[in-house]
Design a protein around this motif. Structure first.
Motif, short mmCIF file in Angstrom:
data_model
loop_
_atom_site.label_atom_id
_atom_site.label_comp_id
_atom_site.label_asym_id
_atom_site.label_seq_id
_atom_site.Cartn_x
_atom_site.Cartn_y
_atom_site.Cartn_z
N ALA A 149 0.80 -1.22 0.00
CA ALA A 149 0.00 0.00 0.00
C ALA A 149 0.84 1.28 0.00
CB ALA A 149 -0.94 0.00 1.21
N ARG A 150 2.15 1.17 0.02
CA ARG A 150 3.03 2.34 -0.01
C ARG A 150 3.19 2.80 -1.46
NH1 ARG A 150 8.47 1.09 2.58
NH2 ARG A 150 8.67 3.37 2.52
N LEU A 151 2.12 3.36 -1.99
CA LEU A 151 2.04 3.64 -3.42
C LEU A 151 3.03 4.71 -3.86
CD1 LEU A 151 -1.85 3.54 -3.74
CD2 LEU A 151 -0.21 1.68 -4.09
N GLY A 152 3.21 5.74 -3.04
CA GLY A 152 4.16 6.78 -3.38
C GLY A 152 5.58 6.25 -3.47
N PHE A 153 5.96 5.45 -2.50
CA PHE A 153 7.29 4.85 -2.49
C PHE A 153 7.50 3.98 -3.72
CE2 PHE A 153 9.81 1.05 -1.50
CZ PHE A 153 11.04 1.63 -1.20
N HIS A 154 6.53 3.12 -4.03
CA HIS A 154 6.71 2.22 -5.16
C HIS A 154 6.78 2.98 -6.48
CE1 HIS A 154 6.37 -1.08 -2.48
NE2 HIS A 154 5.07 -0.91 -2.22
N LEU A 155 5.91 3.98 -6.65
CA LEU A 155 5.95 4.75 -7.89
C LEU A 155 7.30 5.46 -8.03
CD1 LEU A 155 4.73 5.85 -10.46
CD2 LEU A 155 3.57 7.62 -9.10
N SER A 156 7.84 5.98 -6.93
CA SER A 156 9.13 6.66 -7.00
C SER A 156 10.23 5.72 -7.49
CB SER A 156 9.50 7.25 -5.63
OG SER A 156 9.85 6.23 -4.69
N LYS A 157 10.16 4.44 -7.10
CA LYS A 157 11.16 3.47 -7.55
C LYS A 157 11.00 3.15 -9.03
CE LYS A 157 13.24 3.20 -3.66
NZ LYS A 157 14.58 3.84 -3.54
N TRP A 158 9.77 3.06 -9.49
CA TRP A 158 9.54 2.83 -10.92
C TRP A 158 10.00 4.03 -11.75
CZ3 TRP A 158 7.37 -1.22 -13.85
CH2 TRP A 158 7.03 -2.35 -13.11
N LEU A 159 9.86 5.22 -11.21
CA LEU A 159 10.27 6.43 -11.95
C LEU A 159 11.79 6.53 -12.08
CD1 LEU A 159 7.70 9.02 -10.55
CD2 LEU A 159 7.77 8.01 -12.84
N ILE A 168 0.04 5.15 -17.41
CA ILE A 168 -1.36 5.54 -17.45
C ILE A 168 -1.89 5.33 -16.04
CG2 ILE A 168 -3.64 5.10 -18.43
CD1 ILE A 168 -2.27 3.93 -20.90
N LEU A 169 -2.24 6.41 -15.38
CA LEU A 169 -2.71 6.32 -14.00
C LEU A 169 -4.22 6.19 -13.97
CD1 LEU A 169 -0.49 9.10 -12.35
CD2 LEU A 169 0.03 6.67 -12.69
N VAL A 170 -4.71 5.20 -13.25
CA VAL A 170 -6.15 4.96 -13.11
C VAL A 170 -6.48 5.00 -11.63
CG1 VAL A 170 -8.05 3.38 -13.58
CG2 VAL A 170 -6.12 3.52 -15.19
N TRP A 171 -7.38 5.89 -11.25
CA TRP A 171 -7.71 6.10 -9.84
C TRP A 171 -9.00 5.36 -9.48
CZ3 TRP A 171 -4.08 8.70 -7.02
CH2 TRP A 171 -3.11 9.40 -7.76
N HIS A 172 -8.97 4.67 -8.37
CA HIS A 172 -10.10 3.85 -7.95
C HIS A 172 -11.36 4.68 -7.77
CE1 HIS A 172 -12.28 0.81 -5.48
NE2 HIS A 172 -11.56 -0.04 -6.19
N GLU A 173 -11.23 5.89 -7.26
CA GLU A 173 -12.40 6.76 -7.09
C GLU A 173 -13.08 7.06 -8.42
OE1 GLU A 173 -9.34 7.39 -5.92
OE2 GLU A 173 -9.38 8.56 -4.07
N ASP A 174 -12.28 7.20 -9.49
CA ASP A 174 -12.84 7.49 -10.80
C ASP A 174 -13.63 6.29 -11.32
OD1 ASP A 174 -11.57 9.91 -10.60
OD2 ASP A 174 -9.89 9.36 -11.90
N ILE A 175 -13.15 5.08 -11.02
CA ILE A 175 -13.89 3.89 -11.42
C ILE A 175 -15.24 3.85 -10.71
CG2 ILE A 175 -13.92 1.36 -11.35
CD1 ILE A 175 -10.87 1.43 -11.55
N LEU A 287 3.09 10.68 -3.05
CA LEU A 287 2.29 10.34 -4.22
C LEU A 287 1.65 11.58 -4.82
CD1 LEU A 287 1.31 7.96 -5.95
CD2 LEU A 287 -0.69 7.80 -4.44
N GLU A 288 1.18 12.49 -3.99
CA GLU A 288 0.66 13.77 -4.47
C GLU A 288 1.71 14.52 -5.28
OE1 GLU A 288 -2.77 15.83 -1.76
OE2 GLU A 288 -0.71 15.94 -1.03
N GLU A 289 2.91 14.57 -4.74
CA GLU A 289 4.01 15.29 -5.40
C GLU A 289 4.34 14.66 -6.75
OE1 GLU A 289 8.79 16.03 -4.63
OE2 GLU A 289 7.47 15.69 -2.91
N LEU A 290 4.33 13.35 -6.82
CA LEU A 290 4.72 12.66 -8.05
C LEU A 290 3.65 12.74 -9.13
CD1 LEU A 290 6.28 9.40 -6.52
CD2 LEU A 290 7.51 11.36 -7.48
N THR A 291 2.37 12.72 -8.73
CA THR A 291 1.28 12.65 -9.70
C THR A 291 0.58 13.98 -9.94
OG1 THR A 291 -0.38 12.06 -8.03
CG2 THR A 291 0.87 10.26 -9.05
N GLY A 292 0.72 14.92 -9.00
CA GLY A 292 0.02 16.19 -9.12
C GLY A 292 -1.46 16.12 -8.79
#
Length: 305
Positions: A149-159, A168-175, A287-292
């Motif tokens: 669940a550490r989504l910010g950390f994981h995304l930073s490693k992929w970046l 392509i970012l897909v947000w659960h709230e949008d679904i 995660l906010e910082e990485l995705t805006g």
């Protein structure tokens, strides 16, 4: 990034990969993509290839998952454990450096709760048959519940391996708010007909929880026996994908859910959730910082209106 082009090489390989997160409607989204006539996903729900099977299998084994794709189809796969497996980004970069990466993101507290019920069905990866409650599970199996669940950390490693515009970012709230719009946007970004409508475009499936008592204990015992004495030996004798395909073909999960589970989750302790939410504030800020994207509703400081 520009729209994807179908593979034209002799080996048919993915031009997009769904990398997670766990319990963020990845199965639902892969079904919507598989329904499109211009997209091919393998029948096996998740290949997991770039994770644990990778050291023991040649890349030609990965190619076999996509051999049934028709000429001109976009090819993809979903493996929701890729996101939090540290070795995966470099492996995908080595073999498929230009593939689009679909990342599904969800409130980490909701993700932890959903993953708890998922892991409970699996006896916490066959490590714990005692059916612990959420509070106990967080103490015994913190890495299994918190780390994914550490989504910010994981995304930073992929970046460190891929630029943000390759995702392509897909947000659960949008679904939850407009699933058809999410599907249409994804079709458009992948470069296939966005006006195609899947025959069964339903919202993401809800979760299930054990019925408890003898039913829960019986399922726990049956699962342990099936994995330790059945699927595990099959995997070692043939290959890791064989038992996964058997389970999927026979719809064993769906059968078990009808017998041993009920729809929905019990209401958790509010204080436990509040304490859990505060653990993710720093990661959510990242995660906010990485995705805006404004994620204030996910934070412990948020006050519902």
């Amino acid at each position: 990034m520009t729209s994807l082009k179908p593979m034209t090489t002799a080996a048919q390989l993915p031009t997009f990969i769904g990398i997670g997160a766990l319990k963020a409607a990845t199965t639902w989204l892969s079904d919507q993509l598989m329904a499109h006539p211009d997209i091919y996903l393998p029948p096996i729900q998740e290949t997991h290839f770039f994770g644990y099977p990778y050291p023991e299998h040649a890349f030609t084994h990965y190619e076999t998952f996509f051999k049934e794709a028709r000429p001109g189809q976009l090819i993809g796969e979903f493996s929701s454990d890729y996101l939090d497996t540290p070795e995966v980004p470099a492996r995908i970069k080595k073999h498929l450096p230009e593939t689009r990466l679909i990342l599904m993101l969800r409130d980490p507290v909701d993700l932890v709760q959903s993953n708890y019920w998922h892991l409970l069905r699996q006896n916490f990866k066959c490590r714990d048959t005692s059916q612990p409650d959420l509070a106990t599970a967080l103490q015994r199996h913190e890495a299994l519940l918190i780390q994914p669940a550490r989504l910010g950390f994981h995304l930073s490693k992929w970046l460190e391996h891929f630029p943000l515009d390759q995702f392509i970012l897909v947000w659960h709230e949008d679904i939850r708010s407009d699933s058809s719009a999410v599907v249409k946007r994804l079709y458009r970004e992948l470069g296939v007909d966005p006006d195609f409508t899947p025959a069964t475009q339903t919202a993401a499936r809800g979760g299930v929880s054990p019925r408890g008592g003898w039913s829960g204990r019986t399922y726990s015992w049956l699962y342990q026996m099936a994995v330790v004495r059945g699927l595990g030996p099959l995997s070692r004798r043939w290959n890791y994908a064989t038992p996964l395909a058997i389970v999927q073909k026979l719809k064993l999960r769906q059968m078990a859910e009808r017998v041993f589970f009920k729809k929905g989750y019990p209401t958790p302790d509010p204080q436990l959730l509040a304490d859990l939410r505060s653990r993710f504030d720093q990661d959510i800020n990242l995660l906010e910082e990485l995705t805006g994207r404004d994620l204030s509703k996910w934070k412990s400081t948020h006050t519902p209106v």
